[in-house]
Write an enzyme that holds these catalytic residues in place. Structure first.
Site, PDB file in Angstrom:
ATOM      1  N   TYR A 409       1.073  -1.088   0.567  1.00  0.00           N
ATOM      2  CA  TYR A 409      -0.159   0.260   0.336  1.00  0.00           C
ATOM      3  C   TYR A 409       1.038   0.965  -0.069  1.00  0.00           C
ATOM      4  CZ  TYR A 409      -4.599  -1.364   1.242  1.00  0.00           C
ATOM      5  OH  TYR A 409      -5.396  -2.484   1.360  1.00  0.00           O
ATOM      6  N   GLU A 410       0.322   2.586  -0.691  1.00  0.00           N
ATOM      7  CA  GLU A 410       0.641   3.931  -0.602  1.00  0.00           C
ATOM      8  C   GLU A 410       1.916   3.871  -0.466  1.00  0.00           C
ATOM      9  OE1 GLU A 410      -1.489   5.978   0.378  1.00  0.00           O
ATOM     10  OE2 GLU A 410      -3.081   4.543   1.727  1.00  0.00           O
ATOM     11  N   GLY A 411       2.269   2.982  -1.842  1.00  0.00           N
ATOM     12  CA  GLY A 411       3.600   2.929  -2.522  1.00  0.00           C
ATOM     13  C   GLY A 411       4.581   1.984  -1.645  1.00  0.00           C
TER      14      GLY A 411
END
Length: 602
Positions: A409-411
Site C-alpha cells: 500500500y501507499e507505494g
C-alpha cells in the site's frame, strides 16, 4: 507573523539526522489530552463491540458487514475527525486523526483498509483540493458516512509509476462534460462507494488530472467481480471500468494536469496513517500471543516461561513501543507545522498539505518501519501459537495475511525506502537541511586521531545518546560519500539507496523511543519506566547492528582501496559500544512485565 518568519521558527522534516532533539520537544502518547484519551477509549469500545465479535464474518468476505460497520463509524463521528467543522466534520488536529486511525484499525485489516481508503484518499483530496462548491456538495456526506468514497489511480500498467496511467478524459463538443474512458484496478471500497476520485489524462498532457465522479452504473461505469485476495477478505476490492462516462466540467479537481500532485500528496498522508493503522494491530497480536503463551503448558510449564518465547514477546513489545513513539512524534511535528502555517494566514488546505509535505521523509520512514514490524509481529504470533497458529480457527493467521498488504500500500516499501533518502538529498540541495557541513566534518574526523578520554556515562541514556550521534555520522559518512562520488547518478544505484535508507530509518526509530522514554522518566522516575528504558536500549542495540551491516554493504558498493579501509575503520569506531548492553537481561525485564500483565501494557 509573516510566512517567512513562521517558516524560520518551524522544525523542518528530515532535520533529525543532523540535529539533536531535546526530550521535552517531542510529543508522546503519554501527552494525549483528556479529550484524546476519551476519543481513544470511545474508538476501542466501538471496535470491541462492533468488530471483534464478528472476526469470523470478516474472514468470510462479508462485504455488507464492512459497509454496516463503516456507516456506524460515520454515525460516531470517526469518519469526520480530520474534516473541518463547516463541512460537518469534527475538525480535530492531526494527532487526533492519527489516534482514531490507530485504534480503529487494530482488529481486522478489512476495516483498516475501508477506513483508510474512505477517510484518506477518498475524502481528503476533495477537502484539500476541491472548490467551495465541491466541498459543500460532497464532503459533508463523506464526513458523516452518508456516502462512501474511493480512489481510482492504479491501472494494469500504472502502479508505482502512477503518472503513466492510460485512462483518458476529453471535453465533449458542447463543453459541458468530460468524457472518461479507461480501466482502474485494486480499487478499495469500490463495491459500496458513492463517489470516486478518478485520475485521467487529458490529451497529451505530461501529468494526469483529477475528477470527482459519482458512482452511477447508468453513466458508463461498470465493475469487475470482487478480487480474491490473500488477506483483508471483507475489504471490497474491484476493477472499475469507465466507458464514455460523462463528468460535469465543474467536477474537475484542482486544475488540468494537477492530478499527479494530488496523488503524491495524498500518498504522503496515507503513509503516516498506514503506520498508525499498524500500531493497535501489533498491540492486539502481542496481547493474544502473550495470553496463549501463559495458558499453553509444555513439560508442565507455561511456554511463557521459556527463554525462546520470552525473547519473541520482548522483541514484539519493543517494536510496538518504538513504532508508537516515532509515529506520534512525527504526527505532532506535522500538527505544529499546520498550526504555524495557519497562524501565518494560510488556509486550512494549504496548511494541511504543506505541513504533511514537510515531513514526507518521516512519513516514508514510518510506513516502511511499522508495516514491517507488524508483519514480523504477526509472524512471531503464529510461531508462539505453534501448530495452532497455522489454523484459521486461531487469530494469528488472519493477522499475518492482513498485515502483508501494508508493505505494498501507499507505494511499496522499496519505493518508500528510496524516496526517503532521495527527498533528504533534495532538501539538502535546496538548503532546507544542512547535510553538507556535517558530512564534511565526519570526513575530517575519519582522518583524525580519535579521543581516548573516558566519557561520563553516569546519566541515563548518556551512552545511548552518544551512540545515536555516532550512528548519524555513519549515515553522513555513507550518504555523503555516495552523493559526492555518484552525484545525480545516485538514484540509479537502488541497492545503495536501500542500504542508506535502512540506516536512516533505524536512527529515527531508535531516537524516537529514547526521547519518549527520557521525557517520561523526567516526569516520573527510572523505576516507573524500567521496562521502557529496557525497550529503548534493546532497540538501539539491534539498530546499531542493522546499521553496521547496511553501512558495510554500502561502503563496499562504491568505495575501494584506502578509501574503503578508512571508512570501514570509521564504521567500526562509530558502531562500537563502550559498555555492551546485556541484551538477555533487557529482554527478560520486558518479558516479565508483558507476561505478568498478560497483555501489551505500555
Amino acid at each position: 507573523m509573516s510566512n517567512e518568519t513562521a517558516e524560520k521558527k518551524m522544525i523542518r522534516g528530515g532535520q533529525f539526522i543532523v540535529t539533536e532533539t531535546a526530550a521535552e520537544d517531542v510529543f508522546t502518547p503519554e501527552d494525549f489530552s483528556d479529550e484524546q484519551q476519551m476519543m481513544k477509549e470511545s474508538v476501542r469500545e466501538f471496535v470491541d463491540k462492533e468488530i471483534v465479535p464478528h472476526k469470523e464474518r470478516f474472514e468470510k468476505k462479508d462485504y455488507a458487514l464492512t459497509e454496516e460497520v463503516m456507516r456506524k463509524a460515520g454515525e460516531m463521528g470517526f469518519l469526520g475527525i480530520a474534516v473541518p467543522e463547516e463541512y460537518d466534520g469534527l475538525g480535530m488536529g492531526f494527532v487526533s486523526t492519527m489516534l482514531v486511525c490507530d485504534y480503529i484499525s487494530g482488529a481486522t485489516g478489512s476495516i483498516a483498509t475501508a477506513f483508510g481508503a474512505h477517510t484518506g484518499i477518498g475524502t481528503m483530496p476533495i477537502t484539500l483540493y476541491g472548490t467551495e462548491e465541491q466541498k459543500k456538495k460532497y464532503v459533508p456526506k463523506l464526513a458523516t458516512g452518508e456516502w462512501f468514497g474511493a480512489y481510482c489511480l492504479t491501472e494494469p500498467g500504472a502502479g508505482s509509476d502512477a503518472n503513466s496511467g492510460k485512462t483518458k478524459a476529453e471535453l465533449t463538443e458542447d463543453g459541458k462534460h468530460y468524457k472518461i474512458n479507461g480501466q482502474k484496478m485494486w480499487i478499495s471500497n469500490a463495491g459500496f462507494c458513492n463517489v470516486f476520485v478518478v485520475f485521467a489524462r487529458m490529451g497529451d498532457d505530461k501529468n494526469i488530472t483529477g475528477f470527482i465522479v459519482e458512482n452511477d452504473p447508468s453513466n458508463g461505469i461498470s465493475m469487475g467481480e470482487e478480487e480474491h485476495k490473500l488477506g483483508i477478505h471483507s475489504s471490497s476490492t474491484r476493477q472499475v471500468f469507465f466507458n464514455d462516462c460523462l463528468v460535469p466540467v465543474e467536477n474537475m479537481l484542482a486544475g488540468q494536469g494537477e492530478g499527479f500532485k494530488i496523488a503524491m500528496n495524498a500518498l504522503n498522508v496515507g503513509r503516516i496513517k498506514l503506520a498508525a493503522a499498524c500500531l493497535d494491530a501489533q498491540r492486539r497480536v502481542i496481547s493474544l500471543a502473550t495470553q496463549y503463551a501463559n495458558d499453553r503448558e509444555q513439560f508442565n510449564t507455561p511456554i511463557a516461561k521459556f527463554g525462546a518465547i520470552r525473547k519473541k514477546i520482548a522483541d514484539m513489545a519493543t517494536n510496538a513501543y518504538v513504532g508508537e513513539s516515532a509515529s506520534y512524534r512525527a504526527a505532532k511535528g506535522i500538527e505544529n507545522r499546520i498550526h504555524a502555517r495557519q497562524e501565518a494566514g494560510e488556509t486550512f488546505a494549504q496548511s494541511e498539505l504543506k505541513g504533511v509535505e514537510e515531513f514526507a521523509i518521516e512519513c516514508s520512514i514510518l510506513k516502511v518501519a511499522v508495516s514491517e514490524d507488524m508483519q514480523e509481529c504477526a509472524d512471531e504470533g503464529i510461531q508462539i501459537y505453534g501448530g495452532m497458529g497455522f489454523s484459521a480457527d486461531a487469530p494469528m493467521e488472519a493477522a499475518w495475511r492482513d498485515a502483508r498488504i501494508s508493505r505494498i500500500y501507499e507505494g511499496t516499501n522499496e519505493i518508500n525506502r528510496m524516496l526517503a533518502v532521495g527527498m533528504l538529498v533534495k532538501k539538502a540541495m535546496k538548503g532546507h537541511v544542512n547535510l553538507l557541513e556535517p558530512a564534511m566534518a565526519v570526513g575530517q574526523e575519519l582522518t583524525s586521531i580519535p579521543s581516548f578520554d573516558t566519557p561520563d556515562y553516569s546519566q541515563l541514556f548518556a551512552e545511548e545518546k552518544e551512540m545515536l550521534a555516532k550512528l548519524k555520522k555513519v549515515f553522513l559518512m555513507v550518504a555523503g560519500s555516495a552523493v559526492q562520488k555518484l552525484g545525480t547518478e545516485l538514484e540509479k544505484h537502488q541497492q545503495l539507496l536501500l542500504a542508506a535508507s535502512d540506516i536512516l530509518i533505524e536512527i529515527y526509530m531508535a531516537e524516537s523511543a529514547i526521547l519518549r522514554t527520557e521525557k517520561n522518566v523526567n516526569r516520573s522516575s527510572e523505576e516507573a519506566q524500567k521496562e521502557q528504558i529496557a525497550m529503548s536500549k534493546l532497540y538501539l542495540y539491534k539498530a546499531s547492528k542493522v546499521i553496521q551491516a547496511k553501512a558495510e554493504e554500502g561502503i563496499a558498493g562504491f568505495a575501494e582501496g584506502d578509501e574503503q579501509r578508512m571508512m570501514l575503520m570509521g564504521l567500526k569506531r562509530f558502531t562500537k559500544y563502550a559498555n555492551l548492553p546485556n541484551v538477555i537481561e533487557l529482554r527478560n525485564t520486558i518479558a516479565d512485565k508483558v507476561t505478568e500483565e498478560n497483555k501489551y501494557p505500555f
